[in-house]
Design a protein around this motif. Sequence first.
Motif, PDB file in Angstrom:
ATOM      1  N   GLY A 289     -29.230  18.882  24.377  1.00 55.65           N
ATOM      2  CA  GLY A 289     -27.855  19.838  24.288  1.00 55.65           C
ATOM      3  C   GLY A 289     -26.960  19.696  25.060  1.00 55.65           C
ATOM      4  N   GLN A 290     -27.746  20.189  26.704  1.00 54.67           N
ATOM      5  CA  GLN A 290     -26.629  20.212  27.994  1.00 54.67           C
ATOM      6  C   GLN A 290     -25.922  18.776  27.659  1.00 54.67           C
ATOM      7  N   ALA A 291     -26.736  17.727  27.537  1.00 52.33           N
ATOM      8  CA  ALA A 291     -26.796  15.986  27.883  1.00 52.33           C
ATOM      9  C   ALA A 291     -25.379  15.629  27.152  1.00 52.33           C
ATOM     10  N   GLU A 292     -26.022  15.951  25.745  1.00 53.08           N
ATOM     11  CA  GLU A 292     -24.579  16.371  25.722  1.00 53.08           C
ATOM     12  C   GLU A 292     -22.837  16.751  25.746  1.00 53.08           C
ATOM     13  N   ASN A 293     -23.121  17.753  25.986  1.00 45.69           N
ATOM     14  CA  ASN A 293     -21.869  18.549  26.083  1.00 45.69           C
ATOM     15  C   ASN A 293     -21.589  17.743  28.199  1.00 45.69           C
ATOM     16  N   ALA A 294     -22.354  17.212  28.754  1.00 48.65           N
ATOM     17  CA  ALA A 294     -22.011  16.525  29.899  1.00 48.65           C
ATOM     18  C   ALA A 294     -20.707  16.246  29.264  1.00 48.65           C
ATOM     19  N   PHE A 295     -21.467  15.007  29.012  1.00 44.26           N
ATOM     20  CA  PHE A 295     -20.375  13.868  28.102  1.00 44.26           C
ATOM     21  C   PHE A 295     -18.947  14.504  27.745  1.00 44.26           C
ATOM     22  N   LEU A 296     -19.340  15.867  26.609  1.00 44.46           N
ATOM     23  CA  LEU A 296     -18.445  16.059  25.784  1.00 44.46           C
ATOM     24  C   LEU A 296     -16.619  16.559  27.166  1.00 44.46           C
ATOM     25  N   LEU A 297     -17.633  17.227  28.641  1.00 48.51           N
ATOM     26  CA  LEU A 297     -16.698  17.787  29.209  1.00 48.51           C
ATOM     27  C   LEU A 297     -16.273  16.994  30.109  1.00 48.51           C
ATOM     28  N   LEU A 298     -16.457  15.562  29.769  1.00 54.66           N
ATOM     29  CA  LEU A 298     -15.792  14.146  30.459  1.00 54.66           C
ATOM     30  C   LEU A 298     -14.869  13.726  29.076  1.00 54.66           C
ATOM     31  N   ALA A 299     -15.010  14.214  28.231  1.00 56.53           N
ATOM     32  CA  ALA A 299     -13.603  13.896  27.410  1.00 56.53           C
ATOM     33  C   ALA A 299     -12.537  14.300  27.314  1.00 56.53           C
ATOM     34  N   PRO A 300     -11.409  14.978  27.957  1.00 59.01           N
ATOM     35  CA  PRO A 300     -10.375  15.025  27.533  1.00 59.01           C
ATOM     36  C   PRO A 300     -10.248  13.957  28.271  1.00 59.01           C
ATOM     37  N   ALA A 301     -10.277  13.106  29.693  1.00 59.30           N
ATOM     38  CA  ALA A 301     -10.884  12.800  30.334  1.00 59.30           C
ATOM     39  C   ALA A 301     -10.979  10.697  30.553  1.00 59.30           C
ATOM     40  N   LEU A 302     -11.922  10.780  28.741  1.00 57.63           N
ATOM     41  CA  LEU A 302     -12.488   9.651  29.295  1.00 57.63           C
ATOM     42  C   LEU A 302     -11.763   9.005  27.891  1.00 57.63           C
ATOM     43  N   LEU A 303     -11.308  10.179  26.389  1.00 57.77           N
ATOM     44  CA  LEU A 303     -11.192   9.905  25.730  1.00 57.77           C
ATOM     45  C   LEU A 303      -9.356   9.922  25.037  1.00 57.77           C
ATOM     46  N   ARG A 304      -8.904  11.091  25.929  1.00 59.76           N
ATOM     47  CA  ARG A 304      -8.107  11.635  26.390  1.00 59.76           C
ATOM     48  C   ARG A 304      -7.420  13.404  24.817  1.00 59.76           C
ATOM     49  N   ARG A 305      -9.104  13.744  24.864  1.00 56.59           N
ATOM     50  CA  ARG A 305      -8.801  14.771  24.027  1.00 56.59           C
ATOM     51  C   ARG A 305     -10.060  15.539  23.933  1.00 56.59           C
ATOM     52  N   SER A 306      -9.980  16.510  23.793  1.00 53.53           N
ATOM     53  CA  SER A 306     -10.997  17.805  23.746  1.00 53.53           C
ATOM     54  C   SER A 306     -11.849  17.698  23.104  1.00 53.53           C
ATOM     55  N   ILE A 307     -12.702  18.111  22.926  1.00 56.37           N
ATOM     56  CA  ILE A 307     -14.263  18.240  22.338  1.00 56.37           C
ATOM     57  C   ILE A 307     -14.865  19.222  22.168  1.00 56.37           C
ATOM     58  N   GLU A 308     -14.876  20.410  21.417  1.00 54.00           N
ATOM     59  CA  GLU A 308     -15.757  21.624  21.349  1.00 54.00           C
ATOM     60  C   GLU A 308     -17.494  21.138  22.047  1.00 54.00           C
ATOM     61  N   LEU A 309     -17.416  22.215  22.796  1.00 52.18           N
ATOM     62  CA  LEU A 309     -18.842  21.782  23.319  1.00 52.18           C
ATOM     63  C   LEU A 309     -19.703  22.790  22.434  1.00 52.18           C
ATOM     64  N   GLN A 310     -20.872  21.904  22.496  1.00 48.31           N
ATOM     65  CA  GLN A 310     -22.161  22.940  21.309  1.00 48.31           C
ATOM     66  C   GLN A 310     -22.479  24.165  22.188  1.00 48.31           C
ATOM     67  N   PRO A 311     -22.672  25.370  21.491  1.00 55.46           N
ATOM     68  CA  PRO A 311     -23.238  26.249  21.692  1.00 55.46           C
ATOM     69  C   PRO A 311     -24.838  26.304  22.450  1.00 55.46           C
ATOM     70  N   LEU A 312     -25.496  26.568  23.078  1.00 55.96           N
ATOM     71  CA  LEU A 312     -27.065  26.860  24.090  1.00 55.96           C
ATOM     72  C   LEU A 312     -27.216  27.391  24.157  1.00 55.96           C
ATOM     73  N   SER A 313     -28.447  28.018  24.318  1.00 56.16           N
ATOM     74  CA  SER A 313     -29.651  29.228  24.377  1.00 56.16           C
ATOM     75  C   SER A 313     -30.951  28.770  24.825  1.00 56.16           C
ATOM     76  N   PHE A 314     -31.541  29.275  25.740  1.00 55.71           N
ATOM     77  CA  PHE A 314     -33.318  29.331  26.279  1.00 55.71           C
ATOM     78  C   PHE A 314     -33.707  29.891  25.076  1.00 55.71           C
ATOM     79  N   SER A 315     -35.156  29.860  24.895  1.00 51.78           N
ATOM     80  CA  SER A 315     -36.035  30.755  23.931  1.00 51.78           C
ATOM     81  C   SER A 315     -37.022  30.416  24.449  1.00 51.78           C
ATOM     82  N   LEU A 316     -38.507  31.137  23.752  1.00 53.67           N
ATOM     83  CA  LEU A 316     -39.749  31.275  24.158  1.00 53.67           C
ATOM     84  C   LEU A 316     -40.842  30.727  23.453  1.00 53.67           C
ATOM     85  N   VAL A 317     -41.182  29.685  23.542  1.00 53.63           N
ATOM     86  CA  VAL A 317     -42.542  29.083  23.022  1.00 53.63           C
ATOM     87  C   VAL A 317     -43.579  29.713  22.916  1.00 53.63           C
TER      88      VAL A 317
END
Length: 322
Positions: A289-317
Motif C-alpha cells: 500500500g505504501q508503494a502504491e501511495n508512492a506513485f500516487l504522490l508523483l501523479a500530480p507531476a507525472l499525470l497532471r492530476r491528483s489521485i487520493e492516497l489509500q488509508p493505511l495502518s499497522f495491525s497485530l498478527v
Amino acid sequence: MSTLDQIAKLSGFSKATVSRVLNNSPHVSPDTREKILAIMKETDYVPNRNAISLSKGQTQQIGMVTMNLSELILRFMNGFVETSDQYGFQTIIYTTGGDKQKELQAFEDLKRKRVDALLILTSVNDNNVISSYCKYGPIVSWQRMDHPEIPSVAMNQYDGYILALEHLIEQGYTRIANAFGRPSSINTRSRRMAYEDIMAKYNLPVVEKWNYSSIYSIRDGEQVVNSLKSEADRPDAILCSNDLAAAGVLSEARRQGLNVPEDLAIVGFDDSELSRSLGITTILNPIEGQAENAFLLLAPALLRRSIELQPLSFSLVKRETT
C-alpha cells in the motif's frame, strides 16, 4: 517493420488517433483501440520510445534508488513497479551500495531528464543535498526524510511498536528487550520513544542493557539471544526490528532449550512470508500500500492530476511466539 503512417493507413484512422492509442489516452473508443492494436501486432509495429518521449515531454521512466536489495525492498519495489506499469511508466533501479557519489548519479539523471521522477528507498546523502534536485523533477521517499520538499510514504513506526508492546504486556510479559535497527534512523527513534512511553505508562523498568542496535539479520537475532546466556536476569520477551531478526531469536532460543513463548516471547515486524511459515507474532506493515501511495504522490507531476492516497495502518498478527 511498419511505421506510424502505415498503421494509420491500414487502420483507416488518423495518425493522431494511432498516437492516442500508443499513449494510452482514454479518449479512444474500445473498438478503435482494439482494431489499431490488432494491426500493430499483425505488422510487428514497435513504437519508437524516443519519439514517444519527445511527443509527451516525458521519458515514461521512474528511477528507484536503493543501497541494496533485500526481501523488504523487493516487496516495496514490486508494488511500485506494478502501480507504475498500470499508468504506463517503466522503472529503473539504481543500486548504490551506500556510495554517496554513485547515489548522486541517479539525481543527475533526473537533472538531465533521463528519468521523469525518483523514488528513494534507502539513501545515504544528506537531505539538503537530495532536496537541491527537487527543482528538476518530483522525488518521493519510502525512507523517512522529515524534509519539507521530499514527501515520504513511510508510516510512523511508533504506532506499530505500540501495538506490539501493548500486546506483550496484555499477555503478562513485563521484562521486554528491544532488537532495534539502525541507531540513527528515524524509525529507531520512534520505536525507542514508543518503548519508553509504554514502560512509563505501566510503571515498568526500562533496562538499557536489553536495548540492542543494528539488529537486522537472522545471525544478528541469534547473537542477541547468545548475549543473554550468561545473565542471571533475562528478559521474558524480545521485540525485533524485523521478521528476519525475530527468526534468529526464535532459532537460538530453541537451541538453548528455551520454551517459546513460556520462557521467551518473540515479536517481529513486517509480516513477511518467513514470519508466517515460522509462526512468529508480528506487526503487519502494509508495504504494498505504501508503494502504491508512492506513485500516487508523483501523479500530480507525472499525470497532471491528483489521485487520493489509500488509508493505511499497522495491525497485530498474533501467532505461536506470544
